[in-house]
Motif scaffolding. Structure first.
Motif, PDB file in Angstrom:
ATOM      1  N   SER A  46      -4.085 -10.546  48.581  1.00 54.78           N
ATOM      2  CA  SER A  46      -3.668 -11.655  47.721  1.00 54.78           C
ATOM      3  C   SER A  46      -2.945 -11.157  46.471  1.00 54.78           C
ATOM      4  O   SER A  46      -2.952  -9.958  46.165  1.00 54.78           O
ATOM      5  CB  SER A  46      -4.892 -12.472  47.294  1.00 54.78           C
TER       6      SER A  46
ATOM      7  N   GLU B  16      -3.967 -11.503  43.652  1.00 54.35           N
ATOM      8  CA  GLU B  16      -5.026 -10.986  42.777  1.00 54.35           C
ATOM      9  C   GLU B  16      -5.566  -9.650  43.275  1.00 54.35           C
ATOM     10  O   GLU B  16      -6.551  -9.141  42.779  1.00 54.35           O
ATOM     11  CB  GLU B  16      -6.185 -11.986  42.680  1.00 54.35           C
ATOM     12  N   PHE B  17      -4.911  -9.085  44.316  1.00 55.33           N
ATOM     13  CA  PHE B  17      -5.307  -7.809  44.920  1.00 55.33           C
ATOM     14  C   PHE B  17      -6.706  -7.849  45.525  1.00 55.33           C
ATOM     15  O   PHE B  17      -7.482  -6.912  45.400  1.00 55.33           O
ATOM     16  CB  PHE B  17      -5.172  -6.646  43.927  1.00 55.33           C
ATOM     17  N   SER B  18      -7.014  -8.953  46.212  1.00 49.67           N
ATOM     18  CA  SER B  18      -8.249  -9.041  46.982  1.00 49.67           C
ATOM     19  C   SER B  18      -7.889  -9.447  48.406  1.00 49.67           C
ATOM     20  O   SER B  18      -6.802  -9.966  48.664  1.00 49.67           O
ATOM     21  CB  SER B  18      -9.225 -10.039  46.349  1.00 49.67           C
TER      22      SER B  18
ATOM     23  N   ARG C 156     -13.003  -1.430  42.737  1.00 53.93           N
ATOM     24  CA  ARG C 156     -12.413  -1.765  41.443  1.00 53.93           C
ATOM     25  C   ARG C 156     -11.742  -3.131  41.558  1.00 53.93           C
ATOM     26  O   ARG C 156     -10.913  -3.343  42.442  1.00 53.93           O
ATOM     27  CB  ARG C 156     -11.389  -0.690  41.088  1.00 53.93           C
ATOM     28  N   PRO C 157     -12.075  -4.078  40.684  1.00 53.08           N
ATOM     29  CA  PRO C 157     -11.402  -5.383  40.732  1.00 53.08           C
ATOM     30  C   PRO C 157      -9.888  -5.227  40.570  1.00 53.08           C
ATOM     31  O   PRO C 157      -9.413  -4.373  39.828  1.00 53.08           O
ATOM     32  CB  PRO C 157     -11.988  -6.145  39.546  1.00 53.08           C
ATOM     33  N   LYS C 158      -9.161  -6.043  41.296  1.00 52.11           N
ATOM     34  CA  LYS C 158      -7.702  -6.091  41.231  1.00 52.11           C
ATOM     35  C   LYS C 158      -7.050  -4.751  41.551  1.00 52.11           C
ATOM     36  O   LYS C 158      -6.057  -4.373  40.955  1.00 52.11           O
ATOM     37  CB  LYS C 158      -7.236  -6.616  39.875  1.00 52.11           C
ATOM     38  N   CYS C 159      -7.603  -4.040  42.541  1.00 50.36           N
ATOM     39  CA  CYS C 159      -7.044  -2.754  42.937  1.00 50.36           C
ATOM     40  C   CYS C 159      -6.213  -2.911  44.209  1.00 50.36           C
ATOM     41  O   CYS C 159      -5.001  -2.807  44.174  1.00 50.36           O
ATOM     42  CB  CYS C 159      -8.152  -1.725  43.139  1.00 50.36           C
ATOM     43  N   GLY C 160      -6.861  -3.137  45.344  1.00 47.67           N
ATOM     44  CA  GLY C 160      -6.161  -3.338  46.602  1.00 47.67           C
ATOM     45  C   GLY C 160      -5.510  -2.109  47.192  1.00 47.67           C
ATOM     46  O   GLY C 160      -4.781  -2.205  48.180  1.00 47.67           O
TER      47      GLY C 160
ATOM     48  N   GLN D 231      -6.115   2.308  39.971  1.00 51.81           N
ATOM     49  CA  GLN D 231      -5.385   1.922  41.170  1.00 51.81           C
ATOM     50  C   GLN D 231      -4.340   2.992  41.527  1.00 51.81           C
ATOM     51  O   GLN D 231      -4.171   3.344  42.689  1.00 51.81           O
ATOM     52  CB  GLN D 231      -4.712   0.561  41.008  1.00 51.81           C
TER      53      GLN D 231
END
Length: 85
Positions: free
Chosen positions: A37, A39-41, A4-8, A68
């Motif tokens: 980061s 940006e949660f990557s 999922r984008p921006k999850c981390g 998230q």
């Protein structure tokens, strides 16, 4: 399932016992990895110094849920359920 984008969540919820650059003792469960980061990557994604455990993680609905918050909760549950006593 794709990450999922921006999850981390996988960079926060689980413990990592192997060394991570800048974190020679790994990290505790619930501790944010230094390489996550804003940006949660992952800032070391695809680099050789990235721990093998991180590279082998695969997103799955059973681990990541639908948000998230779900992922933090589920990964935390798996962390506790699989902890060595």
């Amino acid at each position: 399932m794709d990450c999922r984008p921006k999850c981390g969540a996988c960079c926060i919820a689980p413990s990592i016992s192997s060394p991570i650059p800048g974190m020679p003792n790994g990290k505790a469960a619930g501790e944010r990895c230094l390489h996550l980061s804003v940006e949660f990557s992952c800032d070391i994604f695809g680099r050789p110094e990235r721990p093998a455990v991180c590279g082998s993680f695969s997103a799955d609905v059973d681990v990541c849920g639908s948000s998230q918050a779900d992922a933090i909760r589920l990964i935390g549950w798996w962390e506790q359920a699989t902890a060595v006593a």
